[in-house]
Design a protein around this motif. Structure first.
Motif, PDB file in Angstrom:
ATOM      1  N   ASP A 168     135.986 144.896 -37.133  1.00  0.00           N
ATOM      2  CA  ASP A 168     136.608 144.452 -35.887  1.00  0.00           C
ATOM      3  C   ASP A 168     136.191 143.009 -35.632  1.00  0.00           C
ATOM      4  O   ASP A 168     135.102 142.737 -35.110  1.00  0.00           O
ATOM      5  N   THR A 169     137.066 142.066 -36.011  1.00  0.00           N
ATOM      6  CA  THR A 169     136.729 140.646 -35.872  1.00  0.00           C
ATOM      7  C   THR A 169     137.364 140.031 -34.624  1.00  0.00           C
ATOM      8  O   THR A 169     137.490 138.814 -34.526  1.00  0.00           O
ATOM      9  N   SER A 170     137.735 140.907 -33.672  1.00  0.00           N
ATOM     10  CA  SER A 170     138.490 140.407 -32.526  1.00  0.00           C
ATOM     11  C   SER A 170     137.704 139.385 -31.702  1.00  0.00           C
ATOM     12  O   SER A 170     138.292 138.535 -31.048  1.00  0.00           O
ATOM     13  N   THR A 171     136.378 139.452 -31.741  1.00  0.00           N
ATOM     14  CA  THR A 171     135.604 138.494 -30.938  1.00  0.00           C
ATOM     15  C   THR A 171     134.900 137.454 -31.813  1.00  0.00           C
ATOM     16  O   THR A 171     133.967 136.786 -31.360  1.00  0.00           O
ATOM     17  N   THR A 172     135.329 137.360 -33.069  1.00  0.00           N
ATOM     18  CA  THR A 172     134.694 136.412 -33.996  1.00  0.00           C
ATOM     19  C   THR A 172     135.748 135.464 -34.538  1.00  0.00           C
ATOM     20  O   THR A 172     136.876 135.880 -34.818  1.00  0.00           O
ATOM     21  N   GLU A 173     135.376 134.218 -34.728  1.00  0.00           N
ATOM     22  CA  GLU A 173     136.310 133.261 -35.307  1.00  0.00           C
ATOM     23  C   GLU A 173     136.439 133.497 -36.808  1.00  0.00           C
ATOM     24  O   GLU A 173     135.450 133.428 -37.538  1.00  0.00           O
ATOM     25  N   VAL A 174     137.653 133.801 -37.247  1.00  0.00           N
ATOM     26  CA  VAL A 174     137.893 133.995 -38.677  1.00  0.00           C
ATOM     27  C   VAL A 174     138.660 132.789 -39.197  1.00  0.00           C
ATOM     28  O   VAL A 174     139.689 132.409 -38.632  1.00  0.00           O
TER      29      VAL A 174
END
Lengths: 434, 434
Positions: free
Chosen positions: B52-58
């Protein structure tokens, strides 16, 4: 760089080993550490014939070391809880770092010792206190630091493991092997600490604290020794595909932490089941890493020295480190220790091996089954050994599924109240170690 | 304290595992480390459905991480030797610490990478590069730092061990198990690195350097895979009380260092013989500690993540440490690496298992014995399997004592020149691991 200056209190087995390995491996150690370890003073009241101390100052009084302003690291290897505690606390007070192999001291007085060390800004290394030369403290505190540890278990008393290995391999009795172990020097003249599980409980207490981040609580550890084990049970266990090992077990549950030392049946194909003789092994299960195992010599002159020296090097390297960046004594920040309670043994959960000596009577099995059933205890298997009949009583061996211990104890009371059951029921815990 | 800022390059198996475990265990990790680990950026070109990368800058571009001034530790988890090398060197150039699981990169380019890191005053952590979650790099570099290491050996490729375990337990062929391993995801579509021993040789190269204090010399490692192993030899080994494992072996001798990966017969009661499936284990023998063993999952999402996170924490704690007090990348001070040579495989010493398919002729045994005898090769045992006769040829299995390998090769040439011997002689090395 300048050598680090060390004083060794005690030149017995571990002290002598440390002294000798430091000398023999001086070059290899400084190739690694980038500086030398200089043993400035050794305190010993007797001469260790294995050590050449001709170029080292030997003193009678350990406090000559503790108060020596030149010494940076005090290595406490005299053991016991009284003088050792004085040495360690005074060394800390004097601003010296401490390395010790003393599990009893730390299990009982560790909270106080670590607090004083923190206040004084010095370190206390204790890799050698658990499982001799196996770097298991480092593995848990640092190598598995990304994990939430679920449980750990280990064979952490070599004497006990030697006795159990001999009982199984050669069919010998506990008393017989104990005597040999004493002659071989594996067991003390007073073997209580080893065979009653006290030594293992000291070590387990330390392991549990660094695994779960809880204060040292030796007084709450459940301790059961191996003195009551019979070759009969060793053999029945084997017939069921198990081996009996004297394990320390620490497990985190929602209700609290299990902290217990006792004989345990484990499946014969597990690595731990195949750790024999005086060897030690610790299995640690983390939520990310799964199960890992650390094996090696748990005692002895040079294996323990190996751990003491690793600690000296670690302390050397950490002397210039900001306190906030040092590895905390118990692996967790001192203000982050948890108050998760230690469970009483009655509240712990395990599977069980029960041996019931019952009269050969057609109704016995139904009675036993009923006693278990009404208490919600599921039976995994039953074995009746008719060939082993004694005085009309046949051993009936039950393996149960996992259940809270108080239910088993309750069942045992009911079983022992049966007319057909004439001896106390033998109860040994069972762990699958999955 | 402020969180440490981390960027993760690669969100595949290990990257995804690292991302998830950092998130799940954030509280436990900061209880230990005293500060948080903040994943500032993740570089990935594909979406990992497990994360779950919704709160991380990818970001797409790994160099966005490498050049991000905010990031203190770059975690390289993309694998391979080309782009990974660029990432690692540029991160170092930018003054960032690096954590990597990339054994191929380090085995081949490690000397250069570590030199650049030293020059720039940054650290490179690589616990995850060898044996997944098992903290064996830490054990050797720090836990056994008081020892002169004599030898180490390990099962350090899970795929190979899975194949050998299945061949033995179920009598399956190499090809059959390999196909299943590929279907299960244990083996790559191109399994060369695993089954030809290249992956194991990468890891062994790293282990040997930190054990003996020598530069990384992957190009000198001897590498032999498991593709030629037959179930017949697996079974004969078993009949002799041995199991065949694919081992990496590094041993220090007076002449030089043995560095070799190959199938090996080991006695069935050794712990290493009982490490099955995809599990890894490394045995390390030091002059003080004796033999120690480290066991666990050698690969996989979260086990490898466990090692990556331990390295991040170690790097965090070492950021303020004087360079002289840091643990050197190879465990030994860079100016203290030894030039002790790596031995060619011909110069290595081992015991041997030889299977000779010979015509059933009364003189054969005498011929064989004579060939061995004139070369000074002592035979420990001979087994002739008459029941396994094929086309008039009977398998004759020899176990030899330890001898230099060139003598065995010379003997094999002589054996294969005999009229009665019609197939190539099968040669597998034997180690007792005492």
């Amino acid at each position: 760089m300048k050598p680090v200056k060390v004083g060794i209190c005690g030149l017995g087995t571990v002290g002598g080993g440390t002294f000798n390995v430091l000398k023999r491996n001086a070059e290899e150690i400084s190739r690694r550490a980038g500086r030398q370890i200089e043993v400035v003073q050794v305190a010993s009241r007797t001469i260790n014939p294995d050590c050449d101390t001709s170029t080292t100052e030997v003193v009678d009084d350990v406090f000559a070391i503790v108060d020596n302003p030149e010494i940076e690291i005090v290595v406490e290897l005299i053991g016991g809880e009284t003088l050792a505690k004085e040495i360690v606390l005074r060394a800390i007070e004097n601003g010296k770092h401490v390395v010790t192999a003393n599990k009893a001291l730390l299990a009982v007085h560790g909270n106080e010792i670590f607090a004083r060390a923190r206040a004084r800004g010095v370190m206390v290394g204790f890799e050698a206190a658990v499982a001799g030369g196996i770097p298991v403290i480092k593995a848990i505190r640092e190598g598995l630091a990304g994990n939430r540890i679920n449980w750990l278990t280990g064979i952490i008393n070599g004497t006990g493991n030697f006795i159990l290995s001999e009982m199984r391999e050669k069919g010998r009795t506990f008393e017989d092997v104990l005597q040999e172990a004493q002659e071989l020097g594996y067991a003390e003249a007073d073997p209580t600490f080893d065979v009653e599980g006290i030594d293992a409980a000291h070590k387990l207490t330390i392991l549990a604290s660094i695994a779960f981040g809880i204060p040292l609580q030796f007084e709450k550890a459940y301790t059961e020794g191996i003195t009551q084990l019979t070759t009969a049970d060793v053999n029945y266990a084997e017939a069921l595909g198990y081996r009996i090992k004297h394990l320390g077990i620490a497990r985190r549950t929602d209700l609290g932490i299990e902290l217990r030392v006792h004989p345990t049946l484990i499946p014969e194909d597990r690595l731990l089941a195949n750790v024999n003789g005086v060897m030690n092994a610790v299995m640690v299960n983390g939520d990310a890493v799964g199960s890992t195992l650390y094996y090696g010599a748990g005692a002895g002159m040079e294996p323990t020295a190996s751990a003491v020296i690793a600690d000296i090097i670690d302390v050397m390297r950490s002397m210039t480190v900001l306190p906030a960046d040092q590895v905390p004594a118990l692996g967790f920040q001192a203000d982050q220790l948890s108050e998760h309670p230690i469970l009483a043994i009655d509240e712990c959960e395990s599977a069980y091996y029960l041996r019931i000596q019952a009269k050969d009577h057609p109704g016995v099995l139904a009675q036993v089954a009923s006693i278990m059933s009404v208490r919600g205890i599921n039976i995994e298997s039953i074995m009746q050994k008719e060939a082993d009949e004694v005085d009309g009583a046949i051993p009936m061996i039950l393996l149960t599924h996992r259940v809270e211990e108080q239910r088993i104890n309750d069942a045992i009371l009911a079983l022992e109240a049966l007319d057909t059951v004439q001896e106390p029921v033998v109860r040994i815990r069972v762990e699958q170690l999955n």
